[in-house]
Design a protein around this motif. Structure first.
Motif, PDB file in Angstrom:
ATOM      1  N   LEU A 165       0.849  -1.188   0.000  1.00 22.07           N
ATOM      2  CA  LEU A 165       0.000   0.000   0.000  1.00 22.07           C
ATOM      3  C   LEU A 165       0.888   1.244   0.000  1.00 22.07           C
ATOM      4  N   PRO A 166       0.479   2.273  -0.750  1.00 20.39           N
ATOM      5  CA  PRO A 166       1.282   3.507  -0.754  1.00 20.39           C
ATOM      6  C   PRO A 166       1.473   4.017   0.672  1.00 20.39           C
ATOM      7  N   SER A 167       2.697   4.396   1.011  1.00 15.90           N
ATOM      8  CA  SER A 167       2.921   4.799   2.401  1.00 15.90           C
ATOM      9  C   SER A 167       3.976   5.886   2.557  1.00 15.90           C
ATOM     10  N   THR A 168       4.261   6.631   1.482  1.00 14.91           N
ATOM     11  CA  THR A 168       5.194   7.752   1.625  1.00 14.91           C
ATOM     12  C   THR A 168       4.393   8.990   2.004  1.00 14.91           C
ATOM     13  N   TYR A 169       4.556   9.366   3.265  1.00 17.66           N
ATOM     14  CA  TYR A 169       3.712  10.416   3.830  1.00 17.66           C
ATOM     15  C   TYR A 169       3.821  11.723   3.034  1.00 17.66           C
ATOM     16  N   GLY A 170       2.667  12.258   2.707  1.00 16.38           N
ATOM     17  CA  GLY A 170       2.638  13.548   2.021  1.00 16.38           C
ATOM     18  C   GLY A 170       2.842  13.441   0.523  1.00 16.38           C
ATOM     19  N   VAL A 171       3.211  12.242   0.046  1.00 16.31           N
ATOM     20  CA  VAL A 171       3.430  12.049  -1.387  1.00 16.31           C
ATOM     21  C   VAL A 171       2.340  11.134  -1.959  1.00 16.31           C
ATOM     22  N   ASP A 172       2.362   9.858  -1.521  1.00 13.55           N
ATOM     23  CA  ASP A 172       1.277   8.971  -1.964  1.00 13.55           C
ATOM     24  C   ASP A 172       0.507   8.394  -0.782  1.00 13.55           C
ATOM     25  N   ASP A 173       0.696   8.985   0.372  1.00 15.49           N
ATOM     26  CA  ASP A 173      -0.048   8.606   1.587  1.00 15.49           C
ATOM     27  C   ASP A 173      -0.401   9.921   2.269  1.00 15.49           C
ATOM     28  N   VAL A 174      -1.624  10.377   2.040  1.00 20.09           N
ATOM     29  CA  VAL A 174      -1.957  11.764   2.368  1.00 20.09           C
ATOM     30  C   VAL A 174      -3.203  11.822   3.250  1.00 20.09           C
ATOM     31  N   PRO A 175      -3.072  12.424   4.426  1.00 21.95           N
ATOM     32  CA  PRO A 175      -4.257  12.579   5.272  1.00 21.95           C
ATOM     33  C   PRO A 175      -5.139  13.717   4.770  1.00 21.95           C
ATOM     34  N   LEU A 176      -6.445  13.536   4.838  1.00 28.09           N
ATOM     35  CA  LEU A 176      -7.386  14.596   4.480  1.00 28.09           C
ATOM     36  C   LEU A 176      -8.361  14.769   5.641  1.00 28.09           C
ATOM     37  N   VAL A 177      -8.253  15.878   6.334  1.00 26.42           N
ATOM     38  CA  VAL A 177      -9.168  16.180   7.430  1.00 26.42           C
ATOM     39  C   VAL A 177     -10.286  17.051   6.871  1.00 26.42           C
ATOM     40  N   LEU A 178     -11.502  16.514   6.826  1.00 27.00           N
ATOM     41  CA  LEU A 178     -12.625  17.236   6.236  1.00 27.00           C
ATOM     42  C   LEU A 178     -13.423  17.942   7.331  1.00 27.00           C
ATOM     43  N   GLN A 179     -13.591  19.244   7.176  1.00 28.42           N
ATOM     44  CA  GLN A 179     -14.360  20.011   8.158  1.00 28.42           C
ATOM     45  C   GLN A 179     -15.158  21.093   7.445  1.00 28.42           C
ATOM     46  N   ASP A 180     -16.361  21.313   7.925  1.00 27.24           N
ATOM     47  CA  ASP A 180     -17.158  22.404   7.366  1.00 27.24           C
ATOM     48  C   ASP A 180     -17.252  23.534   8.380  1.00 27.24           C
ATOM     49  N   LYS A 181     -17.273  24.744   7.855  1.00 26.22           N
ATOM     50  CA  LYS A 181     -17.324  25.919   8.721  1.00 26.22           C
ATOM     51  C   LYS A 181     -18.351  26.897   8.165  1.00 26.22           C
ATOM     52  N   GLU A 182     -18.763  27.754   9.071  1.00 29.44           N
ATOM     53  CA  GLU A 182     -19.527  28.913   8.646  1.00 29.44           C
ATOM     54  C   GLU A 182     -18.574  30.080   8.883  1.00 29.44           C
ATOM     55  N   LEU A 183     -18.272  30.818   7.823  1.00 27.62           N
ATOM     56  CA  LEU A 183     -17.275  31.873   7.954  1.00 27.62           C
ATOM     57  C   LEU A 183     -17.905  33.238   7.712  1.00 27.62           C
ATOM     58  N   ALA A 184     -17.558  34.175   8.572  1.00 26.31           N
ATOM     59  CA  ALA A 184     -18.031  35.553   8.412  1.00 26.31           C
ATOM     60  C   ALA A 184     -17.240  36.224   7.294  1.00 26.31           C
ATOM     61  N   GLU A 185     -17.679  37.422   6.925  1.00 28.89           N
ATOM     62  CA  GLU A 185     -17.002  38.200   5.879  1.00 28.89           C
ATOM     63  C   GLU A 185     -15.507  38.341   6.135  1.00 28.89           C
ATOM     64  N   ASP A 186     -15.152  38.526   7.409  1.00 32.91           N
ATOM     65  CA  ASP A 186     -13.735  38.720   7.732  1.00 32.91           C
ATOM     66  C   ASP A 186     -12.982  37.399   7.812  1.00 32.91           C
ATOM     67  N   GLY A 187     -13.671  36.293   7.513  1.00 38.82           N
ATOM     68  CA  GLY A 187     -13.013  34.997   7.490  1.00 38.82           C
ATOM     69  C   GLY A 187     -13.049  34.245   8.802  1.00 38.82           C
ATOM     70  N   SER A 188     -13.659  34.831   9.825  1.00 42.69           N
ATOM     71  CA  SER A 188     -13.637  34.140  11.122  1.00 42.69           C
ATOM     72  C   SER A 188     -14.787  33.144  11.218  1.00 42.69           C
ATOM     73  N   PRO A 189     -14.510  32.019  11.869  1.00 43.97           N
ATOM     74  CA  PRO A 189     -15.560  31.015  12.027  1.00 43.97           C
ATOM     75  C   PRO A 189     -16.664  31.549  12.930  1.00 43.97           C
ATOM     76  N   THR A 190     -17.873  31.473  12.444  1.00 44.00           N
ATOM     77  CA  THR A 190     -19.017  31.927  13.226  1.00 44.00           C
ATOM     78  C   THR A 190     -19.941  30.737  13.433  1.00 44.00           C
ATOM     79  N   GLY A 191     -21.123  31.020  13.863  1.00 49.25           N
ATOM     80  CA  GLY A 191     -22.092  29.952  14.010  1.00 49.25           C
ATOM     81  C   GLY A 191     -22.030  29.388  15.406  1.00 49.25           C
ATOM     82  N   ASP A 192     -23.192  28.929  15.892  1.00 49.93           N
ATOM     83  CA  ASP A 192     -23.285  28.399  17.237  1.00 49.93           C
ATOM     84  C   ASP A 192     -23.206  26.879  17.160  1.00 49.93           C
ATOM     85  N   VAL A 193     -22.117  26.337  17.693  1.00 54.84           N
ATOM     86  CA  VAL A 193     -21.901  24.889  17.591  1.00 54.84           C
ATOM     87  C   VAL A 193     -22.852  24.096  18.484  1.00 54.84           C
ATOM     88  N   LEU A 194     -23.585  24.794  19.353  1.00 57.87           N
ATOM     89  CA  LEU A 194     -24.479  24.073  20.261  1.00 57.87           C
ATOM     90  C   LEU A 194     -25.948  24.388  20.029  1.00 57.87           C
TER      91      LEU A 194
END
Ligand code: C2O
Ligand code: CU
Ligand code: CU
Length: 486
Positions: free
Chosen positions: A180-209
């Protein structure tokens, strides 16, 4: 000119860019030009060997500034940096020691999601680290190759701490499937998927609770980068995909509908690669996939809507651009070094968990001083999760499980391997065969919970201890929680 008019004109004139869309506007999908920030790959955390050979990893939780949208730096939280955390990589048999320092202004914890370890080392809500404090758990890695991760777990605050950016990958190697491909960052790449709500200035907004599920954002980040591209340099790339979102469920496909192979679930490799065209991941779940590329091509990884409340919307996530010349990759192996199947023992104990509403399990809200379940060390049990209302999922600390059935149906082949987190569709029952570990501690619990963080934080969580077989009835169902007394 208002925003909507601006966007319309920008789109017509080809000026639409990711950063032109404010929250509430769906970022332009399939606008290849928008994906022009290079994907960041979290650095590997270099361990320092201690005198006795223990590999020593140091993590510091800190505040910093990052550009979630290009050119708009905002406050984010991270480990050893402003956002997210480095990847920890260790091999089966390694003795590891973590030094976790909290430089935040509030107490937190670090939980090793997917790790098989003693309860005291687990980093759940009982292992709080005060501001300025340090926590040093240690254990011997003894589990199959897997893609795990780490994140805070302070009760009632997890959603916010993760949303601010505290999350990292934890890769376990077991050396058994070298093809299995295992050269980190080349053919073994982590992908952390996250969704955000971002304000105009780029800051994360939204009430997580707030709301039923907490936050569902319309901005997709991969490894903390919005609208990223990655240059592919090998014929085959293994992606270790983590759904690190608070609530969103992803249905991952490629823009051209290409098929790819799933090689691993949360807690280990599958016995053989499974060919698919779509993989679904609820919060906390991981999948290892291998994707083939042709020289010079370009394709998007995207998520498509699935008809639930937590998977609304189609979004492009990552543009993959294959170089003109690709290094050759080994053929995908026909067999993988999967952990042995978890066999249901005759007379297996069955425990039932009912998820209704969003703040309780079996009608009880999480109570840090209450032990809900007492499990004998090494047990294999059936856990039956019944969901009476809307979407949830279910994560159990310390264990590996396999899904027996969902409303009587076998799970998809690609999701039939060892796992620690599972989606529980609305109005359905999921049955798991769960293999517990052997570390006993009658006074320090592990957690099980919905990994939709808004639900976890509002009390959809319970506690179990693992004890010496035969001592179950003598175990106290109440424990002291000293760190909560002030
Ligand atoms: Cu990923 Cu109890 O958590
Ligand atoms: Cu966990
Ligand atoms: Cu839930």
């Amino acid at each position: 000119m208002n925003r909507r008019q601006f966007l319309a004109i920008a789109a017509l004139s080809g000026l639409a860019s990711a950063s032109a869309c404010g929250s509430g506007e769906r970022p332009a999908t399939a606008d290849p030009a928008a994906f022009r920030t290079e994907l960041r790959v979290p650095p590997l955390l270099e361990p320092k060997p201690d005198r006795d050979g223990t590999r020593h990893f140091a993590l510091t939780m800190q505040r910093g500034r990052s550009e979630l949208l290009p050119g708009r730096p905002v406050e984010t939280w991270g480990f050893n940096g402003p956002h997210l955390g480095p990847t920890i990589r260790a091999a089966r048999g390694d003795r590891v020691r973590m030094t976790v320092t909290n430089r935040l202004a509030e107490a937190s914890t670090v939980h090793w999601h997917g790790m098989r370890l003693p309860a005291k080392m687990d980093g759940g809500p009982h292992q709080m680290i005060e501001p300025g404090g340090t926590w040093s758990p240690h254990w011997t890695i003894d589990q199959p190759a897997a893609t795990s991760w780490y994140h805070p777990h302070p009760h009632g605050r997890t959603a916010m701490h993760v949303y601010r950016g505290l999350a990292g990958m934890f890769i376990v190697d077991d050396g058994d499937t070298p093809e299995l491909p295992s050269t980190y960052g080349v053919d073994d790449v982590p992908l952390v998927l996250q969704d955000k709500e971002l304000a105009e200035d780029g800051s994360p907004t939204g009430d997580v609770l707030s709301g039923t599920f907490g936050l569902l954002g319309d901005r997709m980040l991969v490894n903390g980068v919005h609208a990223p591209f990655m240059t592919v340099r090998a014929e085959r790339v293994r992606f270790r995909i983590l759904n690190g979102s608070n609530a969103r469920r992803y249905h991952l496909v490629f823009g051209d509908g290409r098929r790819f192979h799933v090689v691993g679930n949360d807690a280990g490799l599958l016995p053989a690669p499974v060919e698919v065209e779509q993989v679904s991941l609820s919060p906390g779940e991981r999948a290892e996939v291998v994707v083939a590329f042709a020289p010079g091509e370009q394709v998007f990884l995207r998520t498509v809507a699935g008809g639930d409340d937590i998977d609304e919307g189609d979004f492009d996530l990552l543009k993959l651009v294959a170089a003109q010349r690709l290094t050759s990759s080994p053929r995908l192996p026909a067999r993988l070094a999967a952990p042995a199947p978890i066999v249901v023992p005759a007379n297996a104990g069955v425990r039932r968990f009912r998820l209704n509403g969003h703040d309780a399990i079996n009608g009880k809200e999480m109570d840090l001083s209450r032990i809900d379940e007492v499990v004998p060390a090494g047990a294999t049990e059936i856990w039956e999760i019944e969901n009476t209302v809307y979407a949830h999922n279910f994560h159990i600390h310390e264990v590996a499980f396999q899904v027996l059935d969902v409303d009587g149906d076998k799970p998809a082949a690609y999701a039939s391997g060892h796992k620690d987190t599972v989606y529980v569709p609305p109005k359905s029952t999921v049955r798991l065969v769960v293999k517990f570990g052997g570390f006993t501690d009658p006074v320090t619990p592990y957690m099980y919970h919905c990994h939709i963080l808004r639900h976890e934080d509002s009390g959809m969580m319970g506690q179990f201890v693992i004890v010496e077989p035969g001592t179950e009835s003598r175990v106290s169902r109440t424990i002291a929680t000293p760190h909560l007394s002030h």
